[in-house]
Design a protein around this motif. Sequence first.
Motif, PDB file in Angstrom:
ATOM      1  N   LYS A   2      17.206  42.705  35.780  1.00  0.00           N
ATOM      2  CA  LYS A   2      16.589  43.817  36.227  1.00  0.00           C
ATOM      3  C   LYS A   2      15.215  43.447  37.257  1.00  0.00           C
ATOM      4  O   LYS A   2      14.540  42.779  36.829  1.00  0.00           O
ATOM      5  N   SER A  22      22.036  41.222  47.906  1.00  0.00           N
ATOM      6  CA  SER A  22      23.570  40.878  47.815  1.00  0.00           C
ATOM      7  C   SER A  22      23.900  39.857  48.705  1.00  0.00           C
ATOM      8  O   SER A  22      24.755  38.947  48.648  1.00  0.00           O
ATOM      9  N   VAL A  27      24.686  35.865  43.966  1.00  0.00           N
ATOM     10  CA  VAL A  27      24.685  37.560  43.685  1.00  0.00           C
ATOM     11  C   VAL A  27      26.012  38.018  43.655  1.00  0.00           C
ATOM     12  O   VAL A  27      26.730  37.974  44.612  1.00  0.00           O
ATOM     13  N   GLU A  28      26.692  38.691  42.513  1.00  0.00           N
ATOM     14  CA  GLU A  28      27.861  39.570  42.683  1.00  0.00           C
ATOM     15  C   GLU A  28      27.743  40.952  42.996  1.00  0.00           C
ATOM     16  O   GLU A  28      28.583  41.609  43.861  1.00  0.00           O
ATOM     17  N   LYS A  29      26.976  41.429  42.338  1.00  0.00           N
ATOM     18  CA  LYS A  29      26.757  43.296  42.578  1.00  0.00           C
ATOM     19  C   LYS A  29      25.352  43.375  42.698  1.00  0.00           C
ATOM     20  O   LYS A  29      24.527  42.873  41.528  1.00  0.00           O
ATOM     21  N   ASN A  40      19.393  46.439  39.665  1.00  0.00           N
ATOM     22  CA  ASN A  40      20.188  45.973  38.691  1.00  0.00           C
ATOM     23  C   ASN A  40      21.107  44.938  39.434  1.00  0.00           C
ATOM     24  O   ASN A  40      21.977  45.317  40.307  1.00  0.00           O
ATOM     25  N   LYS A  42      23.812  41.738  39.183  1.00  0.00           N
ATOM     26  CA  LYS A  42      24.911  40.964  38.474  1.00  0.00           C
ATOM     27  C   LYS A  42      25.332  39.681  39.166  1.00  0.00           C
ATOM     28  O   LYS A  42      25.413  39.637  40.339  1.00  0.00           O
ATOM     29  N   SER A  43      24.977  38.415  38.612  1.00  0.00           N
ATOM     30  CA  SER A  43      25.138  37.117  39.398  1.00  0.00           C
ATOM     31  C   SER A  43      25.776  36.206  38.506  1.00  0.00           C
ATOM     32  O   SER A  43      26.029  36.402  37.444  1.00  0.00           O
ATOM     33  N   THR A  44      26.281  35.054  39.094  1.00  0.00           N
ATOM     34  CA  THR A  44      26.814  34.036  38.251  1.00  0.00           C
ATOM     35  C   THR A  44      25.975  32.908  38.186  1.00  0.00           C
ATOM     36  O   THR A  44      26.343  31.945  37.150  1.00  0.00           O
ATOM     37  N   ASN A  46      21.339  32.349  37.701  1.00  0.00           N
ATOM     38  CA  ASN A  46      20.097  32.744  37.658  1.00  0.00           C
ATOM     39  C   ASN A  46      19.319  32.803  38.982  1.00  0.00           C
ATOM     40  O   ASN A  46      19.345  31.644  39.512  1.00  0.00           O
ATOM     41  N   TYR A  68      15.045  39.151  33.074  1.00  0.00           N
ATOM     42  CA  TYR A  68      16.299  38.376  32.990  1.00  0.00           C
ATOM     43  C   TYR A  68      17.246  38.808  31.791  1.00  0.00           C
ATOM     44  O   TYR A  68      16.546  39.107  30.559  1.00  0.00           O
TER      45      TYR A  68
END
Length: 68
Positions: A2, A22, A27-29, A40, A42-44, A46, A68
Motif C-alpha cells: 500500500k 505501472s 509492477v504487475e497491477k 494498492n 501488486k508486484s513481482t 519489492n 509492505y
Amino acid sequence: MKVYVSGMTCMHCKKTVERLFSQIDGVEKVEVDLATKIANIKSTKNISKEALEKSLEDTAYKVEKVEY
C-alpha cells in the motif's frame, strides 16, 4: 503493498498515478482508491520508496508512506 499518495483530487489524478506506478519495473497491477489516497500495488519484487518517489518527481503528487 500500500502506498499513501498525497495531492490526488480527481479521476485524472487517479489515472495518472496508476499509469506512472505501472511503468515501474516489476509492477504487475496498480489500483488507486481516490477516497483513501491509497495505491494498492501488486508486484513481482519489492519496490523501493525511492523508486515510487522518482516516478512521481515531476508531478504534484507525493508518496507519504509505504506499507509492505
